[in-house]
Design an enzyme around this catalytic site. Structure first.
Site, PDB file in Angstrom:
ATOM      1  N   ASP A   9       0.880  -1.165   0.000  1.00 31.17           N
ATOM      2  CA  ASP A   9       0.000   0.000   0.000  1.00 31.17           C
ATOM      3  C   ASP A   9       0.924   1.223   0.000  1.00 31.17           C
ATOM      4  OD1 ASP A   9      -2.338   1.620   0.427  1.00 31.17           O
ATOM      5  OD2 ASP A   9      -1.729   1.757   2.535  1.00 31.17           O
ATOM      6  N   ASP A  11      -0.106   5.068   0.940  1.00 31.50           N
ATOM      7  CA  ASP A  11      -0.311   5.999   2.055  1.00 31.50           C
ATOM      8  C   ASP A  11      -0.252   5.283   3.395  1.00 31.50           C
ATOM      9  OD1 ASP A  11      -0.909   8.636   0.791  1.00 31.50           O
ATOM     10  OD2 ASP A  11      -2.385   7.396  -0.255  1.00 31.50           O
TER      11      ASP A  11
END
Ligand code: MG
Length: 217
Positions: A9, A11
């Site tokens: 991922d 953020d």
């Protein structure tokens, strides 16, 4: 079993953006008359779509509404803060370089728009570790973000591997749900997110630092 693809991922995992986003969001909502702490912002909004802010405010404040253009203004403020402060998560560049050296394939899969992802990679210097074909956004799967499994499945397919051969690193409950729904192994990253929330979402293994990723491969 040796995993063939590590999916990160962005953020809150590769870039330390969640801390800034939530500080700005909590401050803005408070300014608008909806007092909110950074912790509450993380609790309500981490890993969710921007439209959820309207729903939560309406719910929490009995029908409260946000001004027109709220999301655009919030993003504008976050962009400004990113330009000044955003950094890669500690150990991110080192980890990606090590995966590269060992010939272990990896990629980034984020529900955010590509323009947002690009901004974060440029600002943090991680761009040098991620070629365009290693970056996937929800825009690649018709805008369907996590917790739907589509984005992770799309990344696996692009690398020609089965979901069972992927290891996902996620900091949000919705991201963990997406990985589980895709049939992938997942490491919950507890930098900002309470461990219980990641466990409840289905993460059986948790890490507190990116340096632990290689131990779990
Ligand atoms: Mg995240």
């Amino acid at each position: 079993m040796s995993r063939k693809l590590v999916i990160f991922d962005n953020d809150g995992v590769l870039v330390d953006s969640e801390r800034i986003s939530h500080r700005v969001l909590a401050g803005y909502l408070t300014e608008l008359g909806y007092p909110m702490t950074v912790e509450e912002s993380v609790h309500h909004f981490l890993g969710t779509a921007a439209r959820n802010v309207h729903e939560v405010i309406a719910d929490k404040y009995g029908g409260g509404t946000l001004p027109d253009g709220f999301v655009a203004l919030w993003h504008e403020r976050v962009f400004e803060a990113f330009q000044r402060e955003l950094e890669a998560t500690e150990g991110a560049a080192k980890l990606l370089a090590e995966l590269n050296d060992r010939g272990i394939p990896y990629c980034l899969a984020s529900s955010s728009d590509r323009s947002w992802i690009d901004l974060t990679l440029e600002r943090t210097g991680l761009r040098g570790h991620l070629r365009p074909e290693q970056v996937f956004s929800a825009q690649d799967v018709g805008g369907v973000g996590k917790p739907a499994p589509d984005l992770f499945l799309h990344a696996a397919k692009a690398f020609g591997v089965q979901p069972s051969e992927c290891l996902v690193v996620e900091d949000s409950p919705n991201g963990v749900r997406a990985a589980c729904a895709a049939g992938m192994d997942v490491l919950g990253f507890t930098a900002l997110t309470p461990a219980d929330r990641l466990r409840d979402a289905g993460a059986t293994r948790l890490i507190g630092s990116l340096s632990e990723v290689l131990d779990h491969r």
